[in-house]
Scaffold this active site. Structure first.
Site, PDB file in Angstrom:
ATOM      1  N   HIS A 118       0.862  -1.182   0.000  1.00 20.16           N
ATOM      2  CA  HIS A 118       0.000   0.000   0.000  1.00 20.16           C
ATOM      3  C   HIS A 118       0.906   1.242   0.000  1.00 20.16           C
ATOM      4  CE1 HIS A 118      -2.766   2.960   1.798  1.00 20.16           C
ATOM      5  NE2 HIS A 118      -3.762   2.164   1.439  1.00 20.16           N
ATOM      6  N   ASP A 195       3.188  -4.471   8.356  1.00 24.17           N
ATOM      7  CA  ASP A 195       1.996  -3.641   8.175  1.00 24.17           C
ATOM      8  C   ASP A 195       0.799  -4.582   8.302  1.00 24.17           C
ATOM      9  OD1 ASP A 195      -0.231  -2.445   7.155  1.00 24.17           O
ATOM     10  OD2 ASP A 195       0.729  -1.626   5.370  1.00 24.17           O
ATOM     11  N   GLN A 198      -4.339  -5.047   7.097  1.00 26.51           N
ATOM     12  CA  GLN A 198      -5.318  -6.005   6.561  1.00 26.51           C
ATOM     13  C   GLN A 198      -5.333  -7.315   7.329  1.00 26.51           C
ATOM     14  OE1 GLN A 198      -7.603  -5.180   4.588  1.00 26.51           O
ATOM     15  NE2 GLN A 198      -6.786  -3.268   3.782  1.00 26.51           N
ATOM     16  N   LYS A 221     -10.222  -0.689  10.512  1.00 28.64           N
ATOM     17  CA  LYS A 221     -10.289  -1.870   9.645  1.00 28.64           C
ATOM     18  C   LYS A 221     -10.634  -3.129  10.453  1.00 28.64           C
ATOM     19  CE  LYS A 221      -6.985  -0.073   6.249  1.00 28.64           C
ATOM     20  NZ  LYS A 221      -7.839   0.319   5.124  1.00 28.64           N
ATOM     21  N   CYS A 362      -4.564   2.380  -3.809  1.00 30.35           N
ATOM     22  CA  CYS A 362      -3.334   2.914  -3.185  1.00 30.35           C
ATOM     23  C   CYS A 362      -2.181   1.927  -3.361  1.00 30.35           C
ATOM     24  CB  CYS A 362      -3.536   3.203  -1.698  1.00 30.35           C
ATOM     25  SG  CYS A 362      -4.789   4.427  -1.375  1.00 30.35           S
TER      26      CYS A 362
HETATM   27  N1  PLP Z   1      -1.534  -0.744   4.709  1.00 30.42           N
HETATM   28  C1  PLP Z   1      -2.430  -1.517   4.103  1.00 30.42           C
HETATM   29  C2  PLP Z   1      -2.045  -2.906   3.698  1.00 30.42           C
HETATM   30  C3  PLP Z   1      -3.711  -1.030   3.844  1.00 30.42           C
HETATM   31  O1  PLP Z   1      -4.604  -1.806   3.219  1.00 30.42           O
HETATM   32  C4  PLP Z   1      -4.037   0.278   4.254  1.00 30.42           C
HETATM   33  C5  PLP Z   1      -5.365   0.834   3.969  1.00 30.42           C
HETATM   34  O2  PLP Z   1      -6.108   0.364   3.149  1.00 30.42           O
HETATM   35  C6  PLP Z   1      -3.068   1.034   4.917  1.00 30.42           C
HETATM   36  C7  PLP Z   1      -1.824   0.499   5.129  1.00 30.42           C
HETATM   37  C8  PLP Z   1      -3.371   2.413   5.396  1.00 30.42           C
HETATM   38  O3  PLP Z   1      -4.300   2.351   6.431  1.00 30.42           O
HETATM   39  P1  PLP Z   1      -4.849   3.707   7.079  1.00 30.42           P
HETATM   40  O4  PLP Z   1      -5.488   4.467   5.963  1.00 30.42           O
HETATM   41  O5  PLP Z   1      -5.814   3.251   8.111  1.00 30.42           O
HETATM   42  O6  PLP Z   1      -3.671   4.409   7.636  1.00 30.42           O
END
Ligand code: PLP
Length: 412
Positions: A118, A195, A198, A221, A362
């Site tokens: 992402h 990270d 998900q 999430k 993203c």
């Molecule tokens: N990392 C992953 C794998 C994601 O899917 C997302 C959001 O979709 C993020 C980071 C960013 O999350 P946030 O917008 O809650 O900071």
């Protein structure tokens, strides 16, 4: 199978004429009644600024906020003082980039990330690499969206100083081998961030088991509210890191010319914290614990298998990532109809009461690697049902012609 849709008011209240089929949970999940109640409770009988007021209500707010930290720590098998509340996964990753990785970078060092990350787990590293003349090295996935061991061994080398990897890809749904990647990185003397944006809800996070140095996730999430996330870090690493933001309550002593900062985690929580959010997140975690991680995993695995089997053979439909439900994957399925805009497909599904996301998710480096401009993404959660998945399959079986016809009719 779980049967919890009725715990989520929006799923029945959104439509006058029927059930909302919400299949965009990778973007954000819907909230159960207990989380909505927790937010009301906070502002009705609990609200005060934690770590400030010494009157009873203030002390209670502090206790609840710190209790929320304990709930998170216990849930991920970390220690309470290792849990930093922040805004979201994005902020947690930026914090590590700026306060841990940047001070140790030397010209020529390498930072390694998978190609599928992402943007929140790409841009902080891209910026550091540019600024400090380091290399950003991408681990490439195979045709089925997997990270092979040979790629991991070849790219994580003694030059690697940091590896940042998603627990689950937000486009491909692949569960990445975080434990193996971490083992290799540690052998090479590098540090690792997972990270878990998900993975937190769908697979669970166990920082001990993963062996990583840092983990990041967002409450929204995982049934929790917006605006609260967590950075977990090994205490001996957090202890040596400078603060991210400067201001109230992250400081112990301030004189005219200098200050002595608090110990972690408060050192990284400058300003008024999102206490209602932390409290509601702890309630969301208790709800997840009541459902049981195993039951969540099994429920989603069954729905994912049903979905993949139902759409795999649809003519013209191309799935990105692994179409085999037996592989280690979550309920995120991205696809396109050949020659059809993903936005039109999304609008067509919306017209059938099905919410999916269309776009670049993203993850533009991944989409460029796959050679596609955009894609549709179905992402499932424990509140989805076999009937939801049947509806999605039926709608997609309508095929590209029906999609084009429906959209054209609606736009005339
Ligand atoms: N990392 C992953 C794998 C994601 O899917 C997302 C959001 O979709 C993020 C980071 C960013 O999350 P946030 O917008 O809650 O900071």
């Amino acid at each position: 199978m779980l049967d919890i849709a009725r715990d989520f008011p929006i799923l029945t209240n959104y439509n006058k004429d029927g059930h909302l089929i919400y299949a965009d949970s990778a973007a954000t999940t819907q909230k159960p009644q207990c989380v909505l109640d927790a937010l009301t409770e906070w502002y009705t009988v609990r609200n005060a600024n934690p770590h400030r007021g010494t009157y009873k209500l203030g002390a209670l707010a502090t206790d609840i906020y710190e209790y929320a930290r304990e709930v998170v720590a216990e849930h991920i098998h970390g220690k309470k003082q290792e849990v930093v509340f922040c805004r979201n996964t994005t902020e947690a990753i930026n914090l590590v980039a700026r306060c841990f990785v940047e001070p140790m970078l030397r010209e020529g060092d390498e930072i390694v990330i998978p190609i599928s990350e992402h943007h929140s787990n790409v841009l902080p590293w891209q910026e550091l690499a540019r600024k400090h003349k380091c290399r950003l090295v991408y681990l490439l996935t195979d045709q089925r969206g997997r990270l092979l061991e040979s790629e991991i061994r070849q790219k994580i080398t003694p030059k690697t100083c940091f590896v940042a990897v998603a627990q689950v890809s937000n486009v491909l749904g692949t569960c990445f081998p975080v434990k193996e990647i971490t083992r290799r990185a540690h052998e090479m003397g590098a540090y690792v961030l997972a990270d878990c944006a998900q993975g937190f809800l769908h697979c669970g996070v166990d920082v001990e088991e993963m062996g990583v140095d840092f983990a990041a996730f967002s409450a929204h999430k995982a049934f929790g509210p917006d605006g609260v996330g967590v950075l977990w870090g090994r205490y001996e690493l957090l202890k040596q890191m400078p603060p991210y933001n400067l201001g109230g309550e992250m400081v112990d002593q301030v004189s005219w010319r200098k200050a002595v900062y608090e110990k972690p985690p408060l050192r990284f929580e400058a300003g008024t914290q999102n206490a209602s959010g932390a409290f509601a997140f702890s309630v969301a975690i208790r709800y997840i614990q009541q459902l049981g991680q195993k039951a969540i995993r099994e429920h989603e695995a069954a729905l994912t298998a049903q979905l993949l089997e139902g759409i795999r053979e649809i003519p013209g439909l191309r799935i990105y990532g692994n179409p085999d439900p037996a592989e280690d994957r979550c309920g995120i399925v991205s696809f396109n109809f050949v020659g059809q805009s993903s936005l039109l497909v999304g609008r067509y599904l919306d017209a059938q009461g099905i919410n999916v996301r269309s776009g670049t998710h993203c993850a533009q480096p991944l989409l460029a690697y796959l050679g596609v401009g955009s894609a549709c993404r179905i992402s499932l959660a424990p509140y989805n049902t076999a009937d939801d998945v049947d509806c999605i399959i039926r709608a997609l079986k309508g095929g590209p012609e029906m999609i084009a016809r429906t959209v054209l009719r609606r736009t005339k």
